[in-house]
Design an enzyme around this catalytic site. Structure first.
Site, mmCIF file in Angstrom:
data_model
loop_
_atom_site.group_PDB
_atom_site.id
_atom_site.type_symbol
_atom_site.label_atom_id
_atom_site.label_comp_id
_atom_site.label_asym_id
_atom_site.label_seq_id
_atom_site.Cartn_x
_atom_site.Cartn_y
_atom_site.Cartn_z
ATOM 1 N N LYS A 119 2.202 10.770 8.118
ATOM 2 C CA LYS A 119 1.691 10.297 9.421
ATOM 3 C C LYS A 119 2.309 11.026 10.623
ATOM 4 C CE LYS A 119 -0.284 6.346 7.523
ATOM 5 N NZ LYS A 119 -1.620 5.845 7.591
ATOM 6 N N TYR A 173 0.853 -1.195 0.000
ATOM 7 C CA TYR A 173 0.000 0.000 0.000
ATOM 8 C C TYR A 173 0.884 1.239 0.000
ATOM 9 C CZ TYR A 173 -3.720 3.266 1.180
ATOM 10 O OH TYR A 173 -4.622 4.303 1.142
ATOM 11 N N ASP A 184 9.091 4.305 0.687
ATOM 12 C CA ASP A 184 7.880 4.827 1.328
ATOM 13 C C ASP A 184 8.025 4.552 2.818
ATOM 14 O OD1 ASP A 184 5.414 5.227 2.465
ATOM 15 O OD2 ASP A 184 4.276 4.231 0.886
HETATM 16 N N1 PMP Z 1 2.126 4.901 2.268
HETATM 17 C C1 PMP Z 1 1.859 4.043 3.259
HETATM 18 C C2 PMP Z 1 2.844 2.954 3.555
HETATM 19 C C3 PMP Z 1 0.692 4.175 4.009
HETATM 20 O O1 PMP Z 1 0.400 3.281 4.984
HETATM 21 C C4 PMP Z 1 -0.188 5.231 3.736
HETATM 22 C C5 PMP Z 1 -1.462 5.464 4.544
HETATM 23 N N2 PMP Z 1 -1.955 4.410 5.245
HETATM 24 C C6 PMP Z 1 0.123 6.098 2.693
HETATM 25 C C7 PMP Z 1 1.290 5.919 1.983
HETATM 26 C C8 PMP Z 1 -0.800 7.223 2.308
HETATM 27 O O2 PMP Z 1 -0.838 8.193 3.294
HETATM 28 P P1 PMP Z 1 -2.123 9.165 3.437
HETATM 29 O O3 PMP Z 1 -3.242 8.341 3.950
HETATM 30 O O4 PMP Z 1 -1.650 10.227 4.376
HETATM 31 O O5 PMP Z 1 -2.391 9.695 2.071
#
Ligand code: PMP
Length: 449
Positions: A277, A148, A250
Site C-alpha cells: 500500500k 484479510y 501483515d
Molecule cells: N494484507 C492486508 C491487511 C490488506 O488489507 C491487503 C489489501 N487490502 C492485502 C494484504 C493485500 O494487498 P494487495 O491488495 O496489494 O494484494
C-alpha cells in the site's frame, strides 16, 4: 433507499459500464470498485478530491484502499516519477533507487534487517509464508479468523465466515473463500480466535510440530480494526519463541500507524513483516522485511537457495521512486499530523453520534478508523460480523454518503486518511455522517447489539 433515489449525474459512467461488461467479467478487474447498479469512473483526481466522468466531485476518505498516504497526484511524486520515466521504467538489471529505498525502510525500523520488494500486498504475504515454510521446513500456518491477508490460497482461508460455517469457537473451521480450494490448503491453515489467549495457545500447541508461522495483523481491518490486545500478542510471541515457530506480521495496511509500523506499539519482534500500500507512493508494491537469517532463504549466493524468488516487475524503478518520495514525505511530523487529524475526526464524529443519539462505536488507530453499529466495541471477528440485513444497511448508508453527500469511504464503513485531509474535509465528513445517522437512525437501532 435504493441508489437510484439520488439525482447523481451518472449518464457517462452508466454507458461506460455497458462497454466494460462486454470485455471484463462483471465489468470490473477488481470487485472492490463494483457497486450497484454500476461502478463510477474517474476523470481526474487531485489531493483529497476525485471527479468522475459525469463531473461529480467527491471527497476521498478511501484513498485507493489505504494506499495513497499523500492523496492523489502529489506534485513531488509526479515530478520524480516523470523524471525516472525518461530513464526507463523497468530493466533486467538493478537500479540505485531500489537500494536507496531499501536503506530508507530498513533505517526506519530496527526489526527490518533485510528487505525485498514485490508488486502487491498479496505477493508480500505469499512470499513471507513461503519463506517461513522454507526456513522451518514445516507446512502449516496459523491465522486469525476473519483476517484479510490478500488472495494467496493459504492466506485467504476463513477470511469470510458466517455463523453457519465458522464452527466451534474452540476449534474454528478452516473455510476456503474460493470454490475448488484444495483440501490440503484447508488442513494446513489453523484458524484461531483473535484476542482469545487460552483458545489460541491451545490451538497452536496442538499443531506445534507442523507450524511454520503464526500470521498476525496487529490492527486487523476485517476483524474489526482495533489494536490487538498487548497481553494476547505477548502470549503468542512468547509461545513462538519457546516453540521455534516464526511470528510474521501483515503490516500492509497498518504500517501507516507509526513512523515504523504498528509493531512498534508492542514489545515484540516479528521475524518477518509484509508491507504494501503506502510504501508504493500510489504504484503497485509489496515488500517482505525482517530477520536477516530467516530471509537468507531468498539468497542467490547460497549453495542451496531454499526459496528462489523473483518477479518481473519487482523493485521496478517507477514504484521505487514514487515510494521513496512518498515515504520521505511521510516523516515523523507527517505521521503525527495525520494521526492528530484522525483524532479530531473521531472526536467530531463522536459528537455527531451523541447528537443523533445512535448506537455507533468507532475503532481504529493512527490515521485509520472504522464505525460499528454496536453498543460495545467488538474484540474479535464474531463480534464484528455483520448479518446480511446489517450489511444492507451499511451499503445503503454508504450509497447515501457517496451519491448524496459526495463522500468516498471504504465499504466496511471505514476511513483511511491522507495527509491532504484538512479540517475542512473533516467538517464535511462529520456533517454528512450526522445527516446519515439521523436518516438511518431507526435501522441503526434495530441492529445495534
Ligand atoms: N494484507 C492486508 C491487511 C490488506 O488489507 C491487503 C489489501 N487490502 C492485502 C494484504 C493485500 O494487498 P494487495 O491488495 O496489494 O494484494
Amino acid at each position: 433507499m435504493s441508489s437510484h433515489s439520488y439525482n447523481t449525474n451518472r449518464k457517462h459512467s452508466s454507458a461506460l459500464y455497458k462497454r466494460a461488461k462486454e470485455v471484463m467479467t462483471g465489468g470490473v478487474s477488481r470487485n472492490t470498485i463494483f457497486r450497484r447498479p454500476h461502478p463510477f469512473y474517474v476523470a481526474t483526481a487531485k489531493g483529497s478530491y476525485v471527479t468522475d466522468i459525469d463531473a461529480n466531485t467527491r471527497v476521498d476518505f478511501a484513498n485507493n484502499m489505504a494506499s495513497l498516504i499523500h492523496g492523489h497526484a502529489h506534485p513531488a511524486i509526479i515530478d520524480a516519477v516523470n523524471e525516472q520515466m525518461h530513464r526507463g521504467t523497468a530493466y533486467t538489471l538493478g537500479s540505485e533507487v531500489e537500494v536507496a529505498f531499501g536503506e530508507l525502510l530498513v533505517e526506519r525500523n530496527h526489526n527490518f534487517e533485510k528487505i525485498r520488494f514485490v508488486n502487491s500486498g498479496t505477493e508480500a504475504v505469499m512470499s513471507m509464508i513461503k519463506a517461513a515454510r522454507a526456513y522451518t521446513g514445516r507446512p502449516k500456518i496459523a491465522k486469525a479468523e476473519g483476517a484479510y491477508h490478500g488472495t494467496y490460497d493459504f492466506a485467504e482461508i476463513s477470511q469470510i465466515v458466517k455463523p453457519d460455517n465458522w464452527g466451534d469457537i474452540d476449534k474454528p473451521n478452516s473455510v476456503p473463500v474460493t470454490m475448488g480450494t484444495p483440501e490440503n490448503v484447508k488442513s494446513d491453515v489453523i484458524i484461531f480466535p483473535y484476542n482469545d489467549t487460552e483458545r489460541t495457545l491451545k490451538l497452536l500447541e496442538a499443531n506445534k510440530k507442523d507450524l511454520a508461522c503464526v500470521l498476525i495483523d496487529p490492527i486487523s481491518h476485517r476483524v474489526g480494526m482495533f489494536p490487538i490486545e498487548e497481553d494476547y500478542l505477548i502470549a503468542i510471541y512468547n509461545w513462538t519463541r519457546k516453540n521455534k515457530v516464526l511470528l510474521v506480521f501483515d503490516e500492509v495496511v497498518t504500517y501507516r500507524v507509526t513512523y515504523s509500523g504498528a509493531q512498534h506499539l508492542y514489545p515484540v519482534k516479528p521475524d518477518m513483516t509484509a508491507l504494501g500500500k503506502i510504501i508504493g507512493g500510489g504504484f503497485p508494491v509489496g515488500a517482505i522485511a525482517g530477520d536477516a537469517k530467516v530471509m537468507s532463504v531468498f539468497d542467490p549466493t547460497r549453495k542451496i537457495i531454499k526459496q528462489p524468488h523473483s518477479g518481473t516487475f519487482s523493485a521496478n524503478p517507477i514504484t521505487m521512486t514514487a515510494g521513496k518520495v512518498a515515504m520521505e514525505l511521510f516523516d515523523r511530523k507527517a505521521v503525527d499530523d495525520i494521526n492528530n487529524m484522525a483524532d479530531i475526526a473521531k472526536k467530531q464524529i463522536e459528537e455527531a453520534i451523541k447528537e443523533a443519539d445512535v448506537p455507533v462505536l468507532i475503532t481504529g488507530a493512527g490515521s485509520m478508523f472504522r464505525m460499528h453499529f454496536r453498543y460495545q466495541a467488538p474484540r474479535n471477528y464474531r463480534e464484528t460480523y455483520q448479518c446480511p440485513e446489517e450489511r444492507k444497511l451499511i451499503v445503503d448508508f454508504l450509497d447515501y454518503l457517496f451519491l448524496h453527500e459526495d463522500i468516498i469511504m471504504i465499504n466496511t464503513f471505514a476511513c483511511m486518511l491522507a495527509t491532504t485531509i484538512t479540517q475542512k474535509e473533516v467538517d464535511i465528513l462529520t456533517e454528512s455522517l450526522l445527516k446519515g445517522f439521523k436518516i438511518f437512525k431507526a435501522e441503526i437501532h434495530s441492529f445495534a447489539k
